[in-house]
Write a protein that holds these residues in place. Structure first.
Motif, mmCIF file in Angstrom:
data_model
loop_
_atom_site.group_PDB
_atom_site.id
_atom_site.type_symbol
_atom_site.label_atom_id
_atom_site.label_comp_id
_atom_site.label_asym_id
_atom_site.label_seq_id
_atom_site.Cartn_x
_atom_site.Cartn_y
_atom_site.Cartn_z
ATOM 1 N N GLU A 45 0.821 -1.209 0.000
ATOM 2 C CA GLU A 45 0.000 0.000 0.000
ATOM 3 C C GLU A 45 0.859 1.264 0.000
ATOM 4 O OE1 GLU A 45 -4.039 -0.196 1.524
ATOM 5 O OE2 GLU A 45 -3.501 -2.060 2.544
ATOM 6 N N ARG A 46 2.073 1.171 0.549
ATOM 7 C CA ARG A 46 3.006 2.290 0.419
ATOM 8 C C ARG A 46 3.321 2.496 -1.064
ATOM 9 N NH1 ARG A 46 7.728 4.863 2.518
ATOM 10 N NH2 ARG A 46 7.260 4.186 4.616
ATOM 11 N N ALA A 47 3.618 1.399 -1.750
ATOM 12 C CA ALA A 47 3.961 1.488 -3.174
ATOM 13 C C ALA A 47 2.773 2.026 -3.984
ATOM 14 C CB ALA A 47 4.382 0.118 -3.706
ATOM 15 N N ILE A 48 1.583 1.618 -3.609
ATOM 16 C CA ILE A 48 0.382 2.102 -4.315
ATOM 17 C C ILE A 48 0.239 3.609 -4.122
ATOM 18 C CG2 ILE A 48 -2.165 2.112 -4.164
ATOM 19 C CD1 ILE A 48 -1.969 -0.979 -3.878
ATOM 20 N N VAL A 49 0.317 4.052 -2.869
ATOM 21 C CA VAL A 49 0.156 5.481 -2.587
ATOM 22 C C VAL A 49 1.265 6.283 -3.285
ATOM 23 C CG1 VAL A 49 0.261 7.207 -0.736
ATOM 24 C CG2 VAL A 49 -1.148 5.154 -0.456
ATOM 25 N N GLU A 50 2.482 5.719 -3.274
ATOM 26 C CA GLU A 50 3.608 6.396 -3.932
ATOM 27 C C GLU A 50 3.370 6.614 -5.416
ATOM 28 O OE1 GLU A 50 7.650 5.341 -1.438
ATOM 29 O OE2 GLU A 50 6.978 4.001 -3.038
ATOM 30 N N SER A 51 2.632 5.687 -6.040
ATOM 31 C CA SER A 51 2.492 5.819 -7.498
ATOM 32 C C SER A 51 1.228 6.580 -7.906
ATOM 33 C CB SER A 51 2.574 4.449 -8.179
ATOM 34 O OG SER A 51 1.702 3.563 -7.550
ATOM 35 N N ILE A 52 0.477 7.117 -6.949
ATOM 36 C CA ILE A 52 -0.720 7.889 -7.310
ATOM 37 C C ILE A 52 -0.366 9.371 -7.468
ATOM 38 C CG2 ILE A 52 -3.033 8.621 -6.592
ATOM 39 C CD1 ILE A 52 -3.364 5.956 -5.209
ATOM 40 N N THR A 53 -0.588 9.880 -8.650
ATOM 41 C CA THR A 53 -0.280 11.290 -8.939
ATOM 42 C C THR A 53 -1.536 12.142 -8.707
ATOM 43 O OG1 THR A 53 -0.970 10.979 -11.224
ATOM 44 C CG2 THR A 53 1.370 10.645 -10.747
ATOM 45 N N PRO A 54 -1.344 13.456 -8.490
ATOM 46 C CA PRO A 54 -2.510 14.341 -8.367
ATOM 47 C C PRO A 54 -3.383 14.279 -9.630
ATOM 48 C CG PRO A 54 -0.525 15.496 -7.708
ATOM 49 C CD PRO A 54 -0.086 14.181 -8.259
ATOM 50 N N GLU A 55 -2.751 14.063 -10.803
ATOM 51 C CA GLU A 55 -3.516 13.961 -12.063
ATOM 52 C C GLU A 55 -4.455 12.757 -11.997
ATOM 53 O OE1 GLU A 55 0.109 14.208 -12.246
ATOM 54 O OE2 GLU A 55 -0.404 16.329 -12.080
ATOM 55 N N ALA A 56 -3.909 11.622 -11.495
ATOM 56 C CA ALA A 56 -4.750 10.419 -11.395
ATOM 57 C C ALA A 56 -5.916 10.687 -10.447
ATOM 58 C CB ALA A 56 -3.915 9.231 -10.911
ATOM 59 N N MET A 57 -5.653 11.435 -9.367
ATOM 60 C CA MET A 57 -6.719 11.750 -8.413
ATOM 61 C C MET A 57 -7.776 12.629 -9.075
ATOM 62 S SD MET A 57 -6.229 10.064 -5.690
ATOM 63 C CE MET A 57 -7.324 10.747 -4.432
ATOM 64 N N ARG A 58 -7.312 13.592 -9.913
ATOM 65 C CA ARG A 58 -8.287 14.456 -10.609
ATOM 66 C C ARG A 58 -9.140 13.631 -11.545
ATOM 67 N NH1 ARG A 58 -4.633 18.511 -10.194
ATOM 68 N NH2 ARG A 58 -3.464 18.051 -12.090
ATOM 69 N N GLU A 59 -8.464 12.721 -12.256
ATOM 70 C CA GLU A 59 -9.175 11.870 -13.205
ATOM 71 C C GLU A 59 -10.251 11.024 -12.504
ATOM 72 O OE1 GLU A 59 -7.558 8.351 -15.907
ATOM 73 O OE2 GLU A 59 -6.137 10.011 -15.713
ATOM 74 N N HIS A 60 -9.965 10.602 -11.268
ATOM 75 C CA HIS A 60 -10.904 9.728 -10.544
ATOM 76 C C HIS A 60 -11.677 10.480 -9.466
ATOM 77 C CE1 HIS A 60 -8.129 6.754 -12.309
ATOM 78 N NE2 HIS A 60 -9.206 6.014 -12.360
ATOM 79 N N ARG A 61 -11.734 11.780 -9.588
ATOM 80 C CA ARG A 61 -12.349 12.600 -8.544
ATOM 81 C C ARG A 61 -13.776 12.160 -8.211
ATOM 82 N NH1 ARG A 61 -10.173 17.992 -7.743
ATOM 83 N NH2 ARG A 61 -10.635 18.197 -5.536
ATOM 84 N N GLN A 62 -14.577 11.944 -9.273
ATOM 85 C CA GLN A 62 -15.978 11.573 -9.042
ATOM 86 C C GLN A 62 -16.085 10.245 -8.306
ATOM 87 O OE1 GLN A 62 -17.844 11.814 -12.869
ATOM 88 N NE2 GLN A 62 -18.618 13.875 -12.430
ATOM 89 N N ARG A 63 -15.242 9.319 -8.730
ATOM 90 C CA ARG A 63 -15.285 8.003 -8.105
ATOM 91 C C ARG A 63 -14.907 8.070 -6.622
ATOM 92 N NH1 ARG A 63 -11.769 2.604 -9.476
ATOM 93 N NH2 ARG A 63 -12.808 1.349 -7.897
ATOM 94 N N THR A 64 -13.815 8.797 -6.312
ATOM 95 C CA THR A 64 -13.398 8.866 -4.905
ATOM 96 C C THR A 64 -14.456 9.593 -4.078
ATOM 97 O OG1 THR A 64 -12.000 10.741 -5.520
ATOM 98 C CG2 THR A 64 -10.883 8.687 -5.068
ATOM 99 N N ALA A 65 -15.027 10.664 -4.649
ATOM 100 C CA ALA A 65 -16.050 11.405 -3.904
ATOM 101 C C ALA A 65 -17.265 10.506 -3.643
ATOM 102 C CB ALA A 65 -16.467 12.659 -4.675
#
Ligand SMILES: [Zn+2]
Length: 231
Positions: free
Chosen positions: A93-113
Motif C-alpha cells: 500500500e506504500r507502493a500504491i500510494v507512492e504511485s498515485i499522482t494528483p492527475e490520477a486523483m483528478r481523473e478519478h475525482r468523481q469516483r473517490t467522492a
C-alpha cells in the motif's frame, strides 16, 4: 496454457472464485466454515468440475484450505500469518500510494467522492457488512487508481486475507478502518502531498493491526524432563 484465449471454463471458474471471495471478504462465510461442493454447485448453479477448480485456486491464494479426506474450508490464518499479511500490506500500500499522482486523483475525482459518500453512509447506518465492504473497497480503489495492475492484484489477495484475519482476531466488534483516516489520505493525495498520504496510510495499517488480538499462544518452550525432575 500458452494461449491467451479466455475459455468459458476460465470465465466460469473466475465467477465462482469471485463469489466465494466476496462472501468471505464480507464475513458471510467465516473462517473455518466447511465449503461443501454440492452446496456451492447448487447455490451458484455451477458445474462440479468448475467448483473444484475454483476451490483449488482459492487454496493457492491461501483463502481456502483443502484438507485431505475432509474437503475444503475457509482458511483460519495463524497469528504469524496475520502479522505477515499486515507487513505485506504496508509494503504494497506504500507502493500504491507512492504511485498515485494528483492527475490520477483528478481523473478519478468523481469516483473517490462517490466512494467517500457511501463509506460515510454505511458507517452512519452501522450495517456491519456494508461497513466491512465499503472500508475494504477504499483500499482496493486506491490500488486501481494507482494504475499498477500488479500491485492492485496482490492487494486484492491481501484484502481477502485481511478480512479473514479481522473475522478471527478483531478485539471488539468495531469496524476496522476509520473513515477519517481514509479522508485524510484522499485529501493528501489530491494535494499532491504523497509523503503525508504514505505516513497516514502506514499509521492507519499499524492501527488496524493493533486492534487485533495476535498474542497467539506460542508453542511453550519447556523441557518436560527438566520440569518433572525438578518436582
Ligand atoms: Zn482503511
Amino acid at each position: 496454457m500458452g494461449s491467451r484465449t479466455v475459455t468459458s471454463k476460465q470465465i466460469e471458474v473466475q465467477r465462482i472464485v469471485d463469489a466465494l471471495s466476496k462472501a468471505i471478504a464480507q464475513h458471510r462465510l467465516r473462517p473455518g466454515t466447511r465449503l461443501i461442493e454440492a452446496q456451492i454447485v447448487e447455490a451458484l448453479k455451477a458445474n462440479r468440475n468448475h467448483v473444484q477448480s475454483a476451490l483449488q485456486r482459492l487454496a493457492m491464494q491461501r483463502i481456502v484450505t483443502i484438507e485431505p479426506n475432509r474437503g475444503a474450508l475457509v482458511s483460519q490464518p495463524s497469528a504469524k500469518e496475520a502479522r505477515d499479511v499486515f507487513a505485506a500490506r504496508r509494503a504494497i500500500e506504500r507502493a500504491i500510494v507512492e504511485s498515485i499522482t494528483p492527475e490520477a486523483m483528478r481523473e478519478h475525482r468523481q469516483r473517490t467522492a462517490a466512494h467517500m459518500r457511501s463509506e460515510r453512509k454505511a458507517t452512519n447506518a452501522s450495517d456491519r457488512r456494508d461497513i466491512v465492504r465499503e472500508l475494504s473497497e477504499f483500499h482496493l480503489m486506491l490500488g486501481e487508481i494507482s494504475g499498477n495492475t500488479v500491485l492492485a492484484e496482490i492487494l486484492g489477495n491481501l484484502m481477502v486475507r485481511s478480512s479473514l484475519i479481522v473475522a478471527l482476531y478483531q478485539r471488539n466488534d468495531q469496524p476496522a478502518c476509520a473513515s477519517d483516516e481514509h479522508e485524510q489520505i484522499v485529501s493528501a493525495l489530491e494535494q499532491g502531498d504523497r509523503d503525508k498520504a504514505i505516513r497516514v496510510m502506514i499509521e492507519h495499517l499499524d492501527e488496524l493491526e493493533a486492534q487485533l488480538a495476535l498474542e497467539e499462544l506460542a508453542e511453550p518452550e519447556v523441557d518436560i524432563r527438566q520440569i518433572l525432575s525438578d518436582l
